[in-house]
Design an enzyme around this catalytic site. Sequence first.
Site, short mmCIF file in Angstrom:
data_model
loop_
_atom_site.label_atom_id
_atom_site.label_comp_id
_atom_site.label_asym_id
_atom_site.label_seq_id
_atom_site.Cartn_x
_atom_site.Cartn_y
_atom_site.Cartn_z
CB VAL A 49 -15.18 -11.28 18.66
CG1 VAL A 49 -16.36 -12.20 18.50
CG2 VAL A 49 -13.90 -12.03 18.88
CG ASP B 246 -6.05 -7.69 13.90
OD1 ASP B 246 -6.97 -8.39 14.36
OD2 ASP B 246 -6.21 -6.51 13.55
CE LYS C 248 1.72 -2.67 8.92
NZ LYS C 248 0.51 -3.17 9.59
CE1 TYR D 210 -4.69 1.99 10.39
CE2 TYR D 210 -3.66 1.47 8.30
CZ TYR D 210 -4.80 1.70 9.05
OH TYR D 210 -6.03 1.64 8.45
CD GLU E 15 -2.57 2.83 15.61
OE1 GLU E 15 -2.43 3.20 14.43
OE2 GLU E 15 -1.63 2.81 16.44
CG HIS F 202 -1.19 -1.05 15.42
ND1 HIS F 202 -2.46 -1.19 15.96
CD2 HIS F 202 -1.37 -0.94 14.08
CE1 HIS F 202 -3.36 -1.18 14.98
NE2 HIS F 202 -2.73 -1.01 13.84
NE ARG G 200 -1.97 -1.64 3.58
CZ ARG G 200 -2.37 -1.77 4.83
NH1 ARG G 200 -3.56 -1.34 5.18
NH2 ARG G 200 -1.60 -2.31 5.74
N1 LIG Z 1 -6.75 -9.85 10.00
C1 LIG Z 1 -6.88 -8.64 9.48
O1 LIG Z 1 -6.26 -8.31 8.48
C2 LIG Z 1 -7.83 -7.66 10.11
C3 LIG Z 1 -8.19 -6.49 9.41
C4 LIG Z 1 -9.14 -5.63 10.02
C5 LIG Z 1 -9.67 -5.94 11.29
N2 LIG Z 1 -9.25 -7.09 11.93
C6 LIG Z 1 -9.78 -7.50 13.23
O2 LIG Z 1 -11.10 -7.98 13.11
C7 LIG Z 1 -11.74 -7.90 14.39
C8 LIG Z 1 -13.12 -7.27 14.26
O3 LIG Z 1 -12.96 -5.90 13.90
P1 LIG Z 1 -14.23 -4.95 13.67
O4 LIG Z 1 -13.71 -3.72 13.05
O5 LIG Z 1 -15.32 -5.69 13.00
O6 LIG Z 1 -14.65 -4.64 15.17
P2 LIG Z 1 -16.08 -4.09 15.66
O7 LIG Z 1 -15.84 -3.48 16.99
O8 LIG Z 1 -16.75 -3.33 14.59
O9 LIG Z 1 -16.93 -5.45 15.84
C9 LIG Z 1 -16.68 -6.40 16.82
C10 LIG Z 1 -18.01 -7.02 17.21
O10 LIG Z 1 -17.74 -8.15 18.06
C11 LIG Z 1 -18.84 -8.22 18.95
N3 LIG Z 1 -18.49 -9.11 20.05
C12 LIG Z 1 -17.69 -8.89 21.11
N4 LIG Z 1 -17.66 -9.98 21.91
C13 LIG Z 1 -18.45 -10.92 21.30
C14 LIG Z 1 -18.82 -12.25 21.62
N5 LIG Z 1 -18.39 -12.86 22.73
N6 LIG Z 1 -19.62 -12.92 20.75
C15 LIG Z 1 -20.09 -12.32 19.64
N7 LIG Z 1 -19.79 -11.06 19.30
C16 LIG Z 1 -18.98 -10.38 20.12
C17 LIG Z 1 -19.07 -6.77 19.36
O11 LIG Z 1 -20.35 -6.58 19.94
C18 LIG Z 1 -18.91 -6.06 18.01
O12 LIG Z 1 -20.16 -5.91 17.34
C19 LIG Z 1 -10.77 -7.09 15.26
O13 LIG Z 1 -10.01 -8.00 16.06
C20 LIG Z 1 -9.88 -6.41 14.28
O14 LIG Z 1 -8.62 -6.08 14.82
C21 LIG Z 1 -8.35 -7.93 11.35
#
Ligand SMILES: NC(=O)c1ccc[n+]([C@@H]2O[C@H](COP(=O)([O-])OP(=O)(O)OC[C@H]3O[C@@H](n4cnc5c(N)ncnc54)[C@H](O)[C@@H]3O)[C@@H](O)[C@H]2O)c1
Length: 374
Positions: A238, A269, A74, A93, A117, A95, A15
């Site tokens: 989650v 992550d 990054k 970003y 972030e 972190h 990116r």
């Molecule tokens: N791997 C990647 O490249 C990447 C990229 C972007 C985001 N992420 C990760 O994805 C995850 C989700 O991000 P997001 O932006 O959707 O967050 P978000 O806050 O929008 O959504 C998280 C949801 O999880 C729900 N939740 C919490 N505990 C729960 C449980 N026990 N059971 C069911 N639901 C539950 C919350 O109520 C919320 O609606 C984060 O960990 C984020 O860091 C990873």
Amino acid sequence: MKIGVAKEIKPDEYRVALTPAGAHELARRGHDVSIETGAGDGSSFPDRAYEGVGARIVSVEEVWADSDLLLKVKEPIAAEYGRLREGLILFTYLHIAADEPLTRALADSGVAAVAYETVEIDNHALPLLAPMSEIAGRLAAQAGAYFLEKPLGGRGLLLGGVPGVAPGRVVVIGGGIVGYNAAVIAIGLGANVTILERSIDRMRHLDEILSGRVSLVTSSSLQIEESVKEADVVIGAVLIPGAVAPKLVTREMVREMKDGAVFCDVAIDQGGCAETSHPTTHSDPVYEVDGVTHYCVANMPGAVPITSTKALTNATLPYVEEMADYGLREAVARDPALARGVNVLDGRITYEAVAEAHSLEYTPLEDVLPLSPV
Ligand SMILES: NC(=O)c1ccc[n+]([C@@H]2O[C@H](COP(=O)([O-])OP(=O)(O)OC[C@H]3O[C@@H](n4cnc5c(N)ncnc54)[C@H](O)[C@@H]3O)[C@@H](O)[C@H]2O)c1
């Protein structure tokens, strides 16, 4: 203001922090925009595309040494620490709550470090994280469908089915930004989709916007156990803000899943939401545990840099414009969301969670910069 865009040197990062369209906006506002040679190549933006909108192409030395505001994607890696300096505003970003050496390098250098972030609007939404969650969620559904194919170790099931053959079942744990976007694509592919969510308000909202096209079920450990057993694809989405992901899917639950099912742990992550998850990379994205394919790529948006670059810069540009037009001091005074992004300033840690994480002294931003408009 002199605005520079550095080329990313972290492995597998394609990116870039500004598109030619963004460079055009900044140049039009009278700013001097410099792009490091080849910075846009990974996102299919050649140097000439930036030159065409009035930006200059410069060396790595020049972009770091001559800019007032440096844009990156990054966090700086160790090879870049020596380039940090007083008088420079770095917007990227970071972190740094999880990176003590970088926190110290930023503080020691005197740079003003503004983290994408932690830019946070008043309703607690994180506008510069949201676009990456949208992309990761959409990719998770695609990855789930893809790794169900038999030659890739999957069950050998077409997620959408065909007339006369039932579609596959997708279970999304967490109905936030990632979960909603995963569900939208899975529905589009024709799958049978269930979202397990903890927040009733969020489920009401999802019910409205998805108008009955998914099953919305309250998340509990028993419900998760029952749902993942029936699933062909499970998507872990989650988030508990500021905490590692809860291990909602146990090893025992994975053992009970169908042979050849796919588990996409997007929350990897934050440590992942299954006991069996560990981070993988785009070059080696999956591994198998008890017959279940695990896809746990920690930087999913990196796979689609053209989309990710455009989505990221759409979100960052308004903040870049604020800092460029008003300077950091007045910009943070005008915009509390941007003020929350400032992590390090004049050698002080101005973001409380970062100071706490490393047992360093916390200095509120208003003690370093006055936050009332000047
Ligand atoms: N791997 C990647 O490249 C990447 C990229 C972007 C985001 N992420 C990760 O994805 C995850 C989700 O991000 P997001 O932006 O959707 O967050 P978000 O806050 O929008 O959504 C998280 C949801 O999880 C729900 N939740 C919490 N505990 C729960 C449980 N026990 N059971 C069911 N639901 C539950 C919350 O109520 C919320 O609606 C984060 O960990 C984020 O860091 C990873």
